[in-house]
Design a protein around this motif. Structure first.
Motif, PDB file in Angstrom:
ATOM      1  N   CYS A  26       4.795   1.874  20.420  1.00  0.00           N
ATOM      2  CA  CYS A  26       5.474   1.576  21.680  1.00  0.00           C
ATOM      3  C   CYS A  26       5.060   0.188  22.164  1.00  0.00           C
ATOM      4  O   CYS A  26       3.877  -0.071  22.356  1.00  0.00           O
ATOM      5  CB  CYS A  26       5.106   2.641  22.699  1.00  0.00           C
ATOM      6  SG  CYS A  26       5.805   2.343  24.311  1.00  0.00           S
ATOM      7  N   CYS A  29       3.543   0.568  25.999  1.00  0.00           N
ATOM      8  CA  CYS A  29       2.209   1.092  26.315  1.00  0.00           C
ATOM      9  C   CYS A  29       1.256   1.083  25.125  1.00  0.00           C
ATOM     10  O   CYS A  29       0.066   1.354  25.279  1.00  0.00           O
ATOM     11  CB  CYS A  29       2.309   2.502  26.896  1.00  0.00           C
ATOM     12  SG  CYS A  29       2.590   3.795  25.665  1.00  0.00           S
ATOM     13  N   HIS A  31       1.212   3.156  22.547  1.00  0.00           N
ATOM     14  CA  HIS A  31       1.034   4.458  21.892  1.00  0.00           C
ATOM     15  C   HIS A  31       1.741   4.464  20.529  1.00  0.00           C
ATOM     16  O   HIS A  31       2.869   4.002  20.413  1.00  0.00           O
ATOM     17  CB  HIS A  31       1.610   5.566  22.778  1.00  0.00           C
ATOM     18  CG  HIS A  31       1.488   6.930  22.186  1.00  0.00           C
ATOM     19  ND1 HIS A  31       0.343   7.674  22.297  1.00  0.00           N
ATOM     20  CD2 HIS A  31       2.352   7.679  21.460  1.00  0.00           C
ATOM     21  CE1 HIS A  31       0.515   8.830  21.666  1.00  0.00           C
ATOM     22  NE2 HIS A  31       1.723   8.853  21.153  1.00  0.00           N
ATOM     23  N   CYS A  40       8.983   6.804  23.078  1.00  0.00           N
ATOM     24  CA  CYS A  40       7.540   6.987  23.148  1.00  0.00           C
ATOM     25  C   CYS A  40       7.192   8.393  23.644  1.00  0.00           C
ATOM     26  O   CYS A  40       7.710   8.857  24.653  1.00  0.00           O
ATOM     27  CB  CYS A  40       6.931   5.943  24.075  1.00  0.00           C
ATOM     28  SG  CYS A  40       5.146   6.100  24.228  1.00  0.00           S
ATOM     29  N   CYS A  43       4.948   7.463  27.138  1.00  0.00           N
ATOM     30  CA  CYS A  43       5.531   6.905  28.367  1.00  0.00           C
ATOM     31  C   CYS A  43       7.047   7.016  28.403  1.00  0.00           C
ATOM     32  O   CYS A  43       7.662   6.704  29.421  1.00  0.00           O
ATOM     33  CB  CYS A  43       5.092   5.452  28.550  1.00  0.00           C
ATOM     34  SG  CYS A  43       5.957   4.282  27.487  1.00  0.00           S
TER      35      CYS A  43
HETATM   36 ZN   LIG Z   1       4.822   4.111  25.436  1.00  0.00          ZN
END
Ligand SMILES: [Zn+2]
Length: 139
Positions: A26, A29, A31, A40, A43
């Motif tokens: 992502c 963020c 991730h 994601c 988020c």
């Molecule tokens: Zn994310």
């Protein structure tokens, strides 16, 4: 003789440097998701870019499965392996029946092999092999 078919497109591939798992990261963020996700899981952002996890990880835990299924006879081993980006991958482990389970923290390496046959074709999937001498990339 037919070529083996992958379990699913977009999960893994062979590279010059060895096999790799294909994930998504992502950009909002940071991730990382495996298998790759269009959105994601942390988020919800759709800003995902492809990332390769490589083949090296570290065993988190392992267990022996005592019930067989239509692909594997009883006594096969599965576990979670921690990969780069903190991704935990659940997969079969290449441990023979009766062999001691590797300890948590054991370096593991990915291999892509025919795992079973379906409609008269070998199906390629991945599993992890203990690689005790190998330093884990993210340790
Ligand atoms: Zn994310």
């Amino acid at each position: 003789m037919t070529n083996p078919v992958p379990l699913r497109e977009g999960l893994f591939r062979e590279t010059a440097a060895g096999p790799t798992l294909l994930a998504s990261c992502c950009t909002a963020c940071g991730h990382t998701s495996y298998p790759p996700a269009p959105r994601c899981l942390d988020c919800g952002s759709e800003a995902q870019e492809p990332v390769e996890l490589g083949s090296d990880g570290e065993l988190l835990c392992a267990t022996v499965v005592h019930m067989g299924n239509n692909r594997y006879p009883p006594g096969y081993t599965v576990g979670y392996v921690t990969m780069p980006h903190g991704v935990r991958v659940f997969a079969q482990l290449a441990i023979s029946a009766g062999e001691d389970l590797p300890a948590p923290g054991t370096p593991m390496t990915l291999e892509i092999v025919p795992m079973w046959r379906e409609q008269e074709q070998d199906v390629l999937a991945y599993r992890f092999v203990p690689a005790p001498g190998k330093e884990s990339a993210h340790a």
